[in-house]
Design a protein around this motif. Structure first.
Motif, PDB file in Angstrom:
ATOM      1  N   TYR A 152       0.841  -1.198   0.000  1.00 13.45           N
ATOM      2  CA  TYR A 152       0.000   0.000   0.000  1.00 13.45           C
ATOM      3  C   TYR A 152       0.879   1.253   0.000  1.00 13.45           C
ATOM      4  CZ  TYR A 152      -3.415   3.450   1.549  1.00 13.45           C
ATOM      5  OH  TYR A 152      -4.210   4.559   1.644  1.00 13.45           O
ATOM      6  N   ARG A 192       1.179   4.093  -2.945  1.00 16.41           N
ATOM      7  CA  ARG A 192       0.814   5.485  -2.644  1.00 16.41           C
ATOM      8  C   ARG A 192       1.997   6.437  -2.860  1.00 16.41           C
ATOM      9  NH1 ARG A 192      -4.307   6.609  -2.603  1.00 16.41           N
ATOM     10  NH2 ARG A 192      -3.962   8.296  -1.153  1.00 16.41           N
ATOM     11  N   LEU A 210      -2.245   0.989  -6.966  1.00 15.61           N
ATOM     12  CA  LEU A 210      -2.812   0.420  -5.739  1.00 15.61           C
ATOM     13  C   LEU A 210      -3.896  -0.614  -6.034  1.00 15.61           C
ATOM     14  CD1 LEU A 210      -2.956   0.328  -2.681  1.00 15.61           C
ATOM     15  CD2 LEU A 210      -4.495   2.295  -2.761  1.00 15.61           C
TER      16      LEU A 210
END
Length: 146
Positions: A110, A114, A127
């Motif tokens: 994650y 990001r 993602l």
């Protein structure tokens, strides 16, 4: 994408071998475990390849300590889990532990998505794709554990 291809190819090759007469491979669950073992061998090994390792270290969320040690630990656990999938007495436990490991590693995926962290010179995986892959791998580990 390489883990998905490795997983699919190894699983299908094992299943095809079973269909062609290898009685030991006439079991879809065993073939899935072989595919997962191939995938986790690949993904575990690259934790120790300098080109990949440096990027994996950058994937670790900044708030976690000792990112290099975490990369080495998760790589070793993936390799151990891959071996465990191939041993009948440990296959179920290995599949469950690998599913838990994937869930535990999701924050790094994650964070990398990001922050746009590339892997081996390739652009960061979006993602949505990372999440879909994690869900798929966890679901297949659960099926392998049955």
């Amino acid at each position: 994408m390489a883990p998905v291809i490795t997983l699919a190819a190894a699983t299908l090759l094992a299943r095809l071998t079973g269909l062609l007469g290898a009685d030991a491979l006439d079991d879809w669950q065993l073939c899935l475990r072989i595919g997962l073992a191939a995938m986790f061998t690949l993904t575990g090994a690259v934790h120790f390849v300098p080109t990949f390792r440096d990027d994996m270290i950058r994937m670790i969320p900044p708030r976690l300590p000792a990112p290099a040690a975490l990369v080495a630990l998760t790589g070793a656990l993936e390799l151990a889990g891959a071996a465990g999938l191939l041993i009948p007495a440990t296959a179920t436990a290995a599949a469950i532990c690998l599913a838990a490991l994937l869930a535990a590693m999701y924050p790094a995926n994650y964070s990398a998505a990001r922050r746009g962290v590339p892997l081996a010179g390739k652009p960061a995986t979006p993602l949505g794709i990372r999440t879909a892959e994690q869900v798929l791998f966890i679901a297949l580990c659960a099926l392998a554990a049955l």
